[in-house]
Design a protein around this motif. Structure first.
Motif, PDB file in Angstrom:
ATOM      1  N   ASN A   1      -1.783  -5.195  -4.156  1.00 49.91           N
ATOM      2  CA  ASN A   1      -1.116  -4.423  -4.101  1.00 49.91           C
ATOM      3  C   ASN A   1       0.096  -3.503  -4.571  1.00 49.91           C
ATOM      4  O   ASN A   1       0.079  -2.412  -5.086  1.00 49.91           O
ATOM      5  CB  ASN A   1      -1.099  -3.632  -2.274  1.00 49.91           C
ATOM      6  N   LEU A   2       1.335  -4.350  -3.737  1.00 47.76           N
ATOM      7  CA  LEU A   2       2.581  -4.243  -4.440  1.00 47.76           C
ATOM      8  C   LEU A   2       2.928  -4.030  -5.472  1.00 47.76           C
ATOM      9  O   LEU A   2       3.111  -3.102  -7.083  1.00 47.76           O
ATOM     10  CB  LEU A   2       3.462  -5.026  -3.688  1.00 47.76           C
ATOM     11  N   GLY A   3       2.291  -4.820  -6.572  1.00 47.26           N
ATOM     12  CA  GLY A   3       2.077  -5.315  -8.516  1.00 47.26           C
ATOM     13  C   GLY A   3       1.478  -3.786  -8.955  1.00 47.26           C
ATOM     14  O   GLY A   3       2.419  -2.779  -9.618  1.00 47.26           O
ATOM     15  N   ALA A   4       0.509  -3.564  -8.154  1.00 46.42           N
ATOM     16  CA  ALA A   4      -0.427  -2.173  -9.077  1.00 46.42           C
ATOM     17  C   ALA A   4       0.688  -0.757  -8.529  1.00 46.42           C
ATOM     18  O   ALA A   4       1.245  -0.090  -9.044  1.00 46.42           O
ATOM     19  CB  ALA A   4      -1.675  -1.444  -8.548  1.00 46.42           C
TER      20      ALA A   4
ATOM     21  N   LEU B   1       7.741   0.814   3.885  1.00 47.69           N
ATOM     22  CA  LEU B   1       7.094  -0.633   3.102  1.00 47.69           C
ATOM     23  C   LEU B   1       7.976  -1.313   4.439  1.00 47.69           C
ATOM     24  O   LEU B   1       9.003  -2.047   4.634  1.00 47.69           O
ATOM     25  CB  LEU B   1       7.799  -2.096   2.529  1.00 47.69           C
ATOM     26  N   ASP B   2       7.274  -1.525   5.782  1.00 47.93           N
ATOM     27  CA  ASP B   2       6.915  -2.533   6.476  1.00 47.93           C
ATOM     28  C   ASP B   2       6.111  -3.539   6.289  1.00 47.93           C
ATOM     29  O   ASP B   2       5.303  -3.586   6.219  1.00 47.93           O
ATOM     30  CB  ASP B   2       7.987  -1.644   7.946  1.00 47.93           C
TER      31      ASP B   2
ATOM     32  N   ASN C   1      -4.905   1.126   2.710  1.00 45.87           N
ATOM     33  CA  ASN C   1      -3.456   0.415   3.841  1.00 45.87           C
ATOM     34  C   ASN C   1      -3.794   0.711   4.964  1.00 45.87           C
ATOM     35  O   ASN C   1      -3.912   1.709   5.250  1.00 45.87           O
ATOM     36  CB  ASN C   1      -2.199  -0.150   3.481  1.00 45.87           C
ATOM     37  N   CYS C   2      -4.072  -0.339   5.935  1.00 46.01           N
ATOM     38  CA  CYS C   2      -4.300   0.458   7.768  1.00 46.01           C
ATOM     39  C   CYS C   2      -5.276   1.555   7.736  1.00 46.01           C
ATOM     40  O   CYS C   2      -5.249   2.010   8.158  1.00 46.01           O
ATOM     41  CB  CYS C   2      -2.979   0.485   8.289  1.00 46.01           C
ATOM     42  N   GLY C   3      -6.758   1.198   6.496  1.00 42.91           N
ATOM     43  CA  GLY C   3      -7.387   1.931   7.144  1.00 42.91           C
ATOM     44  C   GLY C   3      -7.453   3.878   6.041  1.00 42.91           C
ATOM     45  O   GLY C   3      -8.522   4.345   6.380  1.00 42.91           O
ATOM     46  N   ARG C   4      -5.903   3.797   5.813  1.00 39.90           N
ATOM     47  CA  ARG C   4      -5.454   4.136   4.769  1.00 39.90           C
ATOM     48  C   ARG C   4      -5.808   4.809   3.627  1.00 39.90           C
ATOM     49  O   ARG C   4      -5.401   3.373   3.247  1.00 39.90           O
ATOM     50  CB  ARG C   4      -4.623   5.266   4.634  1.00 39.90           C
TER      51      ARG C   4
ATOM     52  N   TYR D   1       3.359   1.862   3.600  1.00 30.13           N
ATOM     53  CA  TYR D   1       2.850   0.070   3.884  1.00 30.13           C
ATOM     54  C   TYR D   1       2.462  -0.469   4.793  1.00 30.13           C
ATOM     55  O   TYR D   1       4.023  -1.121   5.170  1.00 30.13           O
ATOM     56  CB  TYR D   1       3.057   0.035   2.095  1.00 30.13           C
ATOM     57  N   ILE D   2       1.911  -1.384   5.555  1.00 29.90           N
ATOM     58  CA  ILE D   2       2.500  -2.516   6.518  1.00 29.90           C
ATOM     59  C   ILE D   2       1.179  -3.563   5.980  1.00 29.90           C
ATOM     60  O   ILE D   2       0.639  -4.047   5.473  1.00 29.90           O
ATOM     61  CB  ILE D   2       1.327  -2.124   7.389  1.00 29.90           C
TER      62      ILE D   2
END
Length: 335
Positions: free
Chosen positions: A173-176, A121-122, A41-44, A148-149
């Protein structure tokens, strides 16, 4: 206004007694099935050894998305939401969660770090700006509160590149991350089914020319041919009259609005923004239709109120496509 539609989408275990002089090492806790999980997420790269259990959410579409996944009980703190109507069944869930900020923004740095969140989470980077007094993504990460954006809104360029697939990726992703991949897959399949149904219904029909605006007489606050709102219009069988304006939210001169000749208008709907009272949908619609006075939209008074929460990354995006399509192509939904 004869055709105004209003879119309505919580351990410590204390041991008693004397501590023995020697004790055997406690056995390692068995890892939970499916973990660790790593997402990008966001390159991270964010890695989770277990599902988050003390979550803080920013702007409301992030919280709505967790509600949609049945994860409201994991949320320990949220920001205020008073911009538009709640999705069905969400207001009572919202009311159970402690409010940590009276605005849509996360609280200031000291308050935010004191939350002890294990996940944040935002759906934009605005609440992580050190210059605004907020805890940065790096500071929260160092404190054990990974951020997580949603929607890939990690930079202005990535905001413009948003597609509806980004929202589906967030759900996966959030499910994981929360150990509910099957739940996420079912929701994604349901939403894809809805999108496919819209696509089939509007296929072959002339696209309706749409102006999406947040009001104003000169300049007009409007949505160009990039970002969330443009994606909603296109997926719903519309043609954004400002598609050539490579921007998401921008100012457009009244002459360009008048020349655009929209068949229909979407008006951003909210009551307040950061404590500031905003014009009503009716007032904004009146201003817009006065600017585009000779347009088909003005002649037919064809306006749809679009909750601003649907114009930010989150579950509500996909619900909005269906509602916009029903507004633009009512005849396609008679069966």
């Amino acid at each position: 206004m004869k055709k105004l539609f209003l879119l309505v989408m919580a351990l410590t275990l204390a041991a008693c007694g004397q501590t023995p002089a020697t004790r055997e090492a406690e056995p390692a806790v068995a890892p939970q099935a499916g973990f660790p999980v790593t997402v990008t997420n966001c390159g991270r790269r964010l890695t989770f050894d277990q599902p988050p259990g003390k979550v803080v959410t920013g702007y409301h579409p992030a919280l709505e998305t967790l509600f949609a996944l049945g994860l409201g009980d994991q949320v320990a703190g949220r920001t205020n939401f008073s911009e538009s109507a709640f999705l069905p069944g969400h207001e009572e869930l919202y009311d159970r969660i402690p409010e940590i900020s009276p605005t849509i923004m996360l609280p200031q740095k000291e308050i935010m770090l004191a939350q002890g969140a294990d996940f944040v989470l935002d759906n934009s980077m605005a609440s992580f700006d050190a210059g605004g007094g907020y805890a940065t993504v790096e500071e929260l990460d160092a404190a054990g509160s990974p951020v997580y954006i949603m929607g890939g809104w990690c930079s202005p360029e990535e905001t413009l590149a948003f597609t509806l697939e980004d929202t589906l990726t967030d759900l996966r992703n959030l499910g994981a991350i929360f150990g509910v991949p099957d739940r996420a897959d079912r929701l994604i399949a349901e939403l894809r089914g809805d999108l496919d149904d819209v696509r089939e219904r509007v296929s072959g029909r002339p696209p309706v020319r749409v102006l999406a605006t947040d009001g104003g007489k000169g300049p007009v606050n409007a949505y160009g041919g990039a970002g969330v709102t443009h994606q909603l219009i296109t997926a719903a069988g519309g043609q954004n009259v400002l598609a050539d304006v490579k921007a998401d939210y921008t100012e457009v001169n009244p002459e360009a609005i008048a020349a655009a000749q929209p068949d229909a208008v979407l008006i951003s709907e909210y009551a307040t923004l950061r404590g500031e009272k905003k014009p009503t949908v009716e007032a904004k619609a009146a201003d817009t239709l006065a600017v585009a006075a000779n347009s088909p939209a003005a002649k037919d008074d064809r306006v749809l109120a679009l909750p601003v929460a649907a114009q930010h990354p989150g579950y509500r995006n996909l619900l909005a496509v269906v509602d916009i399509a029903r507004f633009l192509h009512p005849d396609a939904f008679t069966r």
